[in-house]
Scaffold this active site. Structure first.
Site, PDB file in Angstrom:
ATOM      1  N   ASP A 274      -2.796  -1.753   9.962  1.00  0.00           N
ATOM      2  CA  ASP A 274      -2.897  -1.680   8.505  1.00  0.00           C
ATOM      3  C   ASP A 274      -3.543  -2.914   7.889  1.00  0.00           C
ATOM      4  O   ASP A 274      -3.869  -2.910   6.696  1.00  0.00           O
ATOM      5  CB  ASP A 274      -1.510  -1.504   7.875  1.00  0.00           C
ATOM      6  CG  ASP A 274      -0.984  -0.079   7.967  1.00  0.00           C
ATOM      7  OD1 ASP A 274      -1.791   0.840   8.192  1.00  0.00           O
ATOM      8  OD2 ASP A 274       0.239   0.101   7.810  1.00  0.00           O
TER       9      ASP A 274
ATOM     10  N   LYS B  32       0.847  -1.205   0.000  1.00  0.00           N
ATOM     11  CA  LYS B  32       0.000   0.000   0.000  1.00  0.00           C
ATOM     12  C   LYS B  32       0.874   1.243   0.000  1.00  0.00           C
ATOM     13  O   LYS B  32       2.036   1.239   0.430  1.00  0.00           O
ATOM     14  CB  LYS B  32      -0.942   0.004   1.216  1.00  0.00           C
ATOM     15  CG  LYS B  32      -0.243   0.020   2.577  1.00  0.00           C
ATOM     16  CD  LYS B  32       0.126   1.383   3.101  1.00  0.00           C
ATOM     17  CE  LYS B  32       0.778   1.326   4.474  1.00  0.00           C
ATOM     18  NZ  LYS B  32       1.359   2.621   4.902  1.00  0.00           N
TER      19      LYS B  32
END
Length: 289
Positions: free
Chosen positions: A138, A11
């Site tokens: 996350d 990401k």
């Protein structure tokens, strides 16, 4: 038994803002996150008993605590109400480690997707994200993927329109940055520059790549100690090479630039690789579940 494989896309934080420290010790975050095509591969197969983890062929034996992957597997089977079998997890690493790109969280997310698909296909996305959050902030986003607004610790996710087609040049200098150190630098400090998250949300809804790029920002850049000046040098170099804009991802030190055309990105990446070997090309990736 044949191994079952899933990709584990990394990401990028297109925008990262910190709103303050919470009573539970965490920080209140407001981020726009994007999954990218740079990824590890996670493979899982059953074994007679126990849990083993191999990274690029080498066994990983952590000292004194369980790996995140083992924690995730144990939490999954507890949530599913199933006995945990013996498992061997194999990681083919391509995403740089300690880079602010969520590589470890992405690996955990891919493992959880494999376990859900093979052991408990009726488990909801919300359940899976709740399991992931117990392992890392996350992980819920890495399970979901795509483009999303992340709030709270990062676990309150709102799906956003996809980022318009573009290519990222991703560059990690040859050092790491302590995430706890940067969070500690934040406490009690008045920040002067915040990313324009609302402007980015509007630009995503309108499909305007240049405006999205203009809203990139990461408050961690403001508190970076002087020894990490390469972050700013890479950012400036990406701009010289034609990026629409550039910023640090997560707690760094990785810097990424957004390019409208792949050819321009390839030229920029080739120029950067002469000085920074950990330079990659990637595209946006859509939702994963």
């Amino acid at each position: 038994m044949q191994a079952i494989r899933r990709e584990a896309p990394a990401k990028l934080n297109l925008a990262l803002d910190i709103l303050g420290r919470r009573k539970d010790g965490y920080h209140e975050m407001r981020m726009v996150m994007q999954t990218v095509s740079l990824c590890d591969t996670v493979a899982v197969r059953e074994r007679a008993a126990g849990f083993t983890l191999r990274t690029n062929g080498d066994f990983l034996v952590p000292k004194g605590k369980k790996t995140l992957e083992q924690q995730a597997a144990e939490a999954f089977f507890q949530e599913a109400g199933l006995p945990m079998p013996g498992l061997e997890v194999l990681l083919e690493k391509r995403t740089p480690a300690y880079a602010g790109m969520g590589g470890g969280s992405a690996d955990v997310a891919a493992l959880l997707r494999i376990l859900r698909d093979t052991r408990c296909p009726g488990m909801s996305d919300d359940q899976l994200e709740r399991i992931g959050l117990a392992v890392g902030s996350d992980v819920p986003f890495c399970l979901r993927g795509g483009t999303a607004l992340a709030e709270g610790r990062g676990e309150i996710l709102t799906d956003l329109p996809p980022l318009p087609p573009c290519t990222f040049v991703i560059c990690k200098p040859d050092f790491g940055i302590s995430t706890p150190l940067l969070f500690a630098q934040m406490d009690g400090r008045r920040l002067t520059k915040h990313p324009d998250v609302e402007g980015m949300l509007d630009a995503l809804r309108a499909g305007e790549l240049a405006v999205v790029a203009g809203c990139l920002g990461n408050v961690f850049e403001e508190v970076l100690p002087p020894e990490y000046k390469d972050v700013f040098a890479i950012r400036a170099r990406l701009m010289e090479l034609g990026a629409l804009n550039a910023a640090m991802s997560g707690s760094g030190p990785t810097v990424f630039g957004i390019f409208r055309r792949r050819e321009e990105a390839e030229t920029a990446a080739a120029a950067l690789r002469g000085e920074y070997s950990q330079t990659y090309l990637a595209e946006p990736v859509g939702k994963l579940h």
